[in-house]
Design an enzyme around this catalytic site. Structure first.
Site, short mmCIF file in Angstrom:
data_model
loop_
_atom_site.label_atom_id
_atom_site.label_comp_id
_atom_site.label_asym_id
_atom_site.label_seq_id
_atom_site.Cartn_x
_atom_site.Cartn_y
_atom_site.Cartn_z
CG PHE A 44 -5.63 6.58 10.86
CD1 PHE A 44 -5.22 6.54 12.04
CD2 PHE A 44 -5.16 7.88 10.36
CE1 PHE A 44 -4.51 7.44 12.91
CE2 PHE A 44 -4.53 8.83 10.86
CZ PHE A 44 -4.21 8.81 12.02
CG ASN A 70 -2.00 -1.00 1.28
OD1 ASN A 70 -2.40 -1.48 0.20
ND2 ASN A 70 -2.78 -0.91 2.19
#
Ligand SMILES: Cc1cc2nc3c(=O)[nH]c(=O)nc-3n(C[C@H](O)[C@H](O)[C@H](O)COP(=O)(O)O)c2cc1C
Length: 397
Positions: free
Chosen positions: A316, A203
């Site tokens: 998050f 990512n």
């Protein structure tokens, strides 16, 4: 008014410690200074004596002392706070390993509270593996490190290693340590999921937000553990467990969770991983290829059953659309106390940038926007919110 014991080791930044002592005195504190022999080569004890109006303590075996004084024990007992500035690589290494061969290091061994180190040294000396390892060891021992700054040094090299400015050290020392005694676990960075020995999927994440939260939590007095994937952010001076894959991150988090009060999951964990890992490099013979992916374990869902009532969990959510709706869904599904939502469709905030702007959604239905701030400012707001919830849960509000 507190008693500040200032340890001065032999680095060129000694001259800044004069200002540090002056600022502490000006704020009404009592200040005493211990100098190593090498510090005395850079600056004379007389300078500190004049500033602090106390003897500057140098030798461990100075003649002429009253027989009832044993300096390393008496000074450690006298001090409320012990700050070593500049902290040389040498003095940090000695204290990390319990070597007590001068008055400064002997006093460090007697002092039973966290010592605050302000390292100062040449950029290569600071980046050196042993220095970094020694600093991690000091953190594991419960001590604190005021990160050095980046800039030009006396040796003309440029980089990280300049001692923090006296005003910044003062700010650190006088900051409200609302997280003192609280253990904060932060995850940071991406995870990488191997396809074969040389390729992986991952990512986009620099780990800067996680690093900012960890540093700010330290500054606010917390005991901080970081579990990090391969980040580009600077994690020097932090207590870090390094992992690669989502599964490794899950295991490391599980391992540390029992000893944590606040968990902040700032890592960008890969949702999927290659289903079949090839332990030899895949040849590029075919014109195209398919990689079948399987779902990684969701860390927060896996640890939700382990959550204790007094713990605070924060996650998050990096969203590119429907930020609010998606964040609220995650909040509920993952049994979080609050969720921090990033709008990653914006170029000026988020990934790899210095600034961020987040919205925080709380389990009681309220929401707060941080406004655009440096990541350290956003980190402070997140930690303050987590602390408020922690206090409510633990019955101190
Ligand atoms: C001119 C000069 C500047 C130095 N500056 C530093 C420094 O900034 N940081 C450091 O760790 N060591 C520095 N050193 C090396 C230390 O003085 C040396 O490692 C010494 O053994 C430290 O002793 P101490 O930790 O007992 O004070 C410097 C040496 C010289 C000669």
């Amino acid at each position: 008014m507190s008693n500040y014991l200032i340890g001065v080791a032999g680095g060129i930044a000694c001259y800044k410690t004069i200002t540090l002592c002056r600022l502490l005195m000006k704020a009404g504190h009592d200040v005493r200074v211990i100098m190593t022999d090498n510090a005395c080569k850079f600056i004379t004890p007389l300078t500190f004596e004049t500033i602090t109006r106390h003897r500057a303590y140098t030798g461990e075996f100075d003649p002429g002392l009253a027989p009832d004084i044993i300096e390393h024990i008496d000074l450690a007992g006298w001090a409320d706070e012990f700050v070593i500035a500049p902290a040389t690589a040498n003095t940090m290494a000695k204290i990390a390993y319990g070597i007590s061969d001068n008055l400064l290091t002997s006093t460090a061994l007697v002092f039973q509270k966290p010592i605050i180190f302000a390292p100062a040294m040449n950029v290569d000396m600071y980046a050196d593996f042993t220095t970094q390892e020694n600093m991690r060891r000091l953190l594991r021992m419960g001590h604190r490190i005021i990160e050095p700054g980046v800039g030009e040094m006396a040796c003309k090299a440029s980089g990280k290693g300049r001692m923090s400015e006296p005003e910044d050290i003062i700010e650190y020392l006088f900051a409200d340590k609302i997280l003192a005694g609280i253990r904060v676990l932060v995850t940071a960075g991406p995870t990488v999921e191997p396809i074969d020995p040389v390729r992986f999927i991952s990512n986009r994440s620099s780990g800067k937000m996680g690093a900012a939260i960890a540093r700010k939590a330290l500054e606010m007095g917390a005991d901080v553990d970081v579990v990090a994937g391969p980040v580009t952010a600077d994690l020097s001076g932090l207590k870090v467990t390094s992992v690669q894959t989502a599964t490794e991150m899950l295991n490391a988090v599980k391992d540390k969770l029992g000893n944590s009060d606040i968990l902040i999951m700032a890592a960008a964990v890969a949702d999927y991983r290659p289903a079949d890992y090839s332990d030899i490099k895949i040849k590029k013979t075919a014109d195209d290829m398919n990689i079948r992916l399987e779902k990684n374990p969701d860390i927060l869902i896996n640890i939700a059953p382990l959550k204790k009532d007094m713990q605070v969990f924060t996650g998050f959510a990096a969203e590119s659309n429907d930020v609010r709706e998606n964040a609220l869904k995650k909040l509920e599904a993952k049994k979080l106390d609050f969720i921090v939502a990033n709008d990653i469709s914006r170029q000026d905030i988020g990934f790899e940038t210095e600034d961020n702007e987040v919205s925080m959604f709380f389990s009681d239905g309220t929401a707060v926007d941080s406004g655009k701030l440096p990541k350290s400012g956003v980190a402070e707001i997140i930690l303050e919110k987590a602390y408020d919830i922690f206090r409510k849960k633990n019955g101190t509000l």
